[in-house]
Design an enzyme around this catalytic site. Structure first.
Site, short mmCIF file in Angstrom:
data_model
loop_
_atom_site.label_atom_id
_atom_site.label_comp_id
_atom_site.label_asym_id
_atom_site.label_seq_id
_atom_site.Cartn_x
_atom_site.Cartn_y
_atom_site.Cartn_z
N SER A 58 -4.64 1.46 3.51
CA SER A 58 -4.51 2.70 2.73
C SER A 58 -4.84 2.39 1.27
O SER A 58 -4.38 1.38 0.71
CB SER A 58 -3.09 3.25 2.83
OG SER A 58 -2.78 3.57 4.18
N CYS A 107 4.36 7.85 5.07
CA CYS A 107 3.47 6.72 5.31
C CYS A 107 4.29 5.47 5.59
O CYS A 107 5.27 5.19 4.90
CB CYS A 107 2.56 6.47 4.10
SG CYS A 107 1.34 5.16 4.41
N ASP A 151 0.51 9.08 7.57
CA ASP A 151 -0.39 7.92 7.60
C ASP A 151 0.48 6.77 8.10
O ASP A 151 1.04 6.00 7.32
CB ASP A 151 -0.94 7.65 6.21
CG ASP A 151 -1.94 6.49 6.21
OD1 ASP A 151 -2.23 5.95 7.29
OD2 ASP A 151 -2.42 6.13 5.12
N TRP A 162 1.42 3.63 11.24
CA TRP A 162 0.75 2.64 12.08
C TRP A 162 1.77 1.94 12.96
O TRP A 162 2.96 1.85 12.66
CB TRP A 162 0.01 1.62 11.22
CG TRP A 162 0.88 0.93 10.22
CD1 TRP A 162 1.69 -0.15 10.42
CD2 TRP A 162 1.05 1.28 8.84
NE1 TRP A 162 2.34 -0.50 9.27
CE2 TRP A 162 1.98 0.36 8.28
CE3 TRP A 162 0.51 2.27 8.01
CZ2 TRP A 162 2.37 0.40 6.93
CZ3 TRP A 162 0.90 2.31 6.69
CH2 TRP A 162 1.81 1.39 6.16
#
Length: 642
Positions: free
Chosen positions: A430, A587, A635, A637
């Site tokens: 990012s 995020c 965002d 992961w």
């Protein structure tokens, strides 16, 4: 005249010259035997083989494997299907969706999609353009009634939209009239992707061969047919560049640029066990636009020591440059540039990725010792005992080199190795800056992973070093209207894209723009250890760029406090901001943090939302509406699946 002269000569006069000729021939034979084939010999054999194999048996049914891969797994599975398909009796071919012309889909006979889902239900970068086209089609614009298909999806149950891309593919194929021959497979990276794939394809071939009336005996398949070869070019004089920049093309994954490191500093305080780096890159000379919230793709080469280890296990090693081309069909180089084997292994082959069973099956056939060959094959068979042993050895041996070292008689020819190993994929980070605030520069925040490929590489980069990069767009962007209320949640390195958004807000404030309220939630272990970007956050709080800064230090108190706890403390304000058109940005870790934050948001909505939000269905519908309107952006992961 020549004949008459020969007759006139005494035969004794011919002995010396003939002896020299014979000795010369014998010497040449011995020399060529000892030195092995030259690259010209190899090239000649390659060309002859290619010419002999160019003829394709057009009577065999066509099978197109279309794959969309992010980290290489989908590509490896696609190659496996091609190899097994050829052995069974199909004219099979694998094509990356990045290189596929969508309009050709109507002309296919049978298609197997092997597609990964990336992020929050999105297709991979390579498949993005294809799905943008596909989502606009219907049976009138794209009649697929003559196309047979099946699908295998690669996903991760830690993500909310598990295997969304495969589900979308099935929906769109049905919408356009496609004929599904076999059930859609759902691979889960949170468990065992390869085992899911093996189990799915176990019944795929019976379904396809029955439909196309092909004899199929089943069982473990260790046969493989060559689909690529190495075309050597000893006359190549072009200096090696792993990804030659093409000025006429847009900067992207296939056309990256060399950026210069201008800053590489440690962000952690009192920590010797971990490392998190702030890295700044200069893009002077390149017109590369990006926004806060986009991603930076980085190509990191394999370590030279690891390359040497692999080369020691290969045969047919040469320093001569080559192109990798198809045995049949197009002779275009499949690699970004001509290279020798060492360069190929350094830049193009994923040497660190966990070994795939399909790759090892091909390599097992290169064992020189028959007893060891059988032992290697036994571990790769599709029975419960073999599966258990394979998982045990995989944990111990880690990557393909570990397997080649264990089965020491295996000597894989370089061209076979290049054909079967997965391609080295870029790593994504990012972006922690904004083009409007830092033109011609990109910042990233990187947590260094022990044993990783890219993060240790970036950690070592000194100021002035060059890094091969490109950008990828996302929807994790700041709102167009600066007055929009914002709720930003980013613990740990999840702060990175939010730092970019803060830089945008700072730049707007300096221009005199009015900013909306902003609640910022950050969490880490201890303020003295890993309070990332503390100076920036304090500055933004003092300048009014951040209205309220909420900090969670999980290891500083007896009770562990995380960002979701801080969010719950101001639930009424959060609901008020949502009612006023606010946006939520999350995020970081998808496995726990993102789920806990979403559960907290649901509680806030239900508690403060009045009678309309008393049922969980109403709350979930409300969140879904926020997502569709780009007001709830993530965002996040987890494990790499593609």
């Amino acid at each position: 005249i020549f004949f008459s002269a020969m007759v006139a000569m005494d035969y004794s006069d011919l002995i010396a010259p003939c002896a020299l000729v014979v000795l010369g021939v014998v010497g040449y034979v011995v020399y060529t035997t000892l030195r092995g084939p030259t690259q010209s010999d190899v090239r000649g054999v390659n060309n002859a083989a290619a010419g002999a194999e160019m003829e394709e048996d057009m009577s065999k049914p066509s099978l197109k494997i279309l794959f969309g891969s992010q980290t290489g797994s989908a590509e490896t599975f696609a190659k496996t299907l091609v190899q097994e398909g050829k052995t069974i009796g199909f004219r099979s071919e694998a094509v990356d969706l990045l290189d596929y012309e969508p309009e050709d889909l109507q002309d296919e006979s049978c298609v197997v999609f092997v597609v990964a889902t990336y992020g929050e239900g999105e297709p991979t970068d390579s498949a993005r353009d294809f799905y943008e086209w596909f989502n606009e089609q219907n049976k009138e614009t794209c009649d697929l009634s003559n196309v047979n298909y099946s699908i295998f999806g690669l996903g991760d149950t830690q993500y909310k939209h598990f295997n969304q891309c495969s589900k979308d593919t099935e929906r769109l194929m049905k919408l356009c009239g496609g004929n599904q021959l076999y059930v859609t497979g759902q691979g889960d990276a949170d468990k065992d992707l390869e085992e899911d794939f093996e189990n799915w394809k176990q019944d795929l071939w019976p379904a396809l061969t029955k439909f196309y009336d092909i004899k199929y005996e089943g069982g473990d398949n260790f046969d493989f047919e060559r689909t690529t070869r190495l075309e050597y070019d000893p006359n190549s004089s072009t200096p090696f560049d792993p990804y030659p920049y093409k000025k006429r093309l847009e900067i992207g994954q296939k056309n990256p640029v060399w950026a210069t490191v201008t800053c590489n500093r440690e962000l952690l305080g009192d920590s010797t066990e971990r490392s998190t780096r702030h890295i700044e890159l200069s893009l002077d000379g390149f017109d590369l636009y990006y926004e806060a919230g986009d991603h930076l793709g980085v190509y990191a080469p394999n370590d030279d020591t690891l390359v040497d280890q692999y080369i020691s296990r290969l045969s047919g090693v040469s320093d001569t440059p080559f192109a990798q081309v198809a045995v049949k069909g197009s002779q275009v180089n499949m690699l970004p540039a001509k290279c020798n084997l060492r360069q190929a292994l350094k830049w193009y082959v994923d040497l660190t990725y966990p070994a795939k069973k399909s790759v090892l099956k091909a390599f097992s056939q290169c064992a020189q010792d028959e007893q060891e060959k059988e032992a290697f094959m036994d571990v790769l068979r599709n029975n419960d005992a073999a599966k258990a042993e394979f998982h045990k050895l995989s944990a111990k041996l880690r990557n393909t080199f570990g397997w080649l070292r264990k089965f020491g008689s295996v000597q894989v020819p370089a061209d076979v190795f290049m054909e079967h190993m997965p391609h080295l994929q870029p790593r994504f980070y990012s972006i922690a800056s904004d083009h409007k605030a830092q033109p011609n520069h990109i910042h990233i925040c990187v947590a260094v992973e022990d044993g990783g490929l890219c993060t240790p590489y970036l950690q070592r980069m000194e100021v002035g070093s060059k890094v091969l990069v490109f950008t990828r767009t996302s929807n994790f962007h700041p709102p167009r209207a600066p007055t929009t209320p914002m709720i930003m949640i980013g613990p740990g390195t999840g702060i990175a894209p939010l730092v970019g958004i803060l830089h945008r807000r700072l730049a707007l404030k300096e221009k005199g723009e009015e900013l909306g309220p902003c609640h910022f939630f950050f969490g880490c272990r201890r303020r003295e250890e890993d309070f990332l970007y503390e100076d920036l956050l304090r500055q933004c709080e003092a300048d009014g760029v951040i209205t309220a800064l909420h900090l969670a230090f999980s290891r500083e108190t007896d009770r562990k406090v995380y960002v979701q706890h801080k969010l719950a403390e101001v639930g009424e304000q959060v609901w008020e901001m949502l009612q006023n058109g606010g946006r939520v940005y999350v995020c970081g870790d998808a496995r726990r943090m993102a789920r806990d934050v979403e559960d907290t948001l649901k509680q806030i909505i239900q508690t403060h939302g009045g009678e309309e939000m008393q049922t969980m269905k109403a709350v979930e519908d409300y969140l879904l509406k926020l997502e569709k309107r780009d007001r709830y952006l993530k965002d996040v992961w987890s494990s790499a699946v593609a």
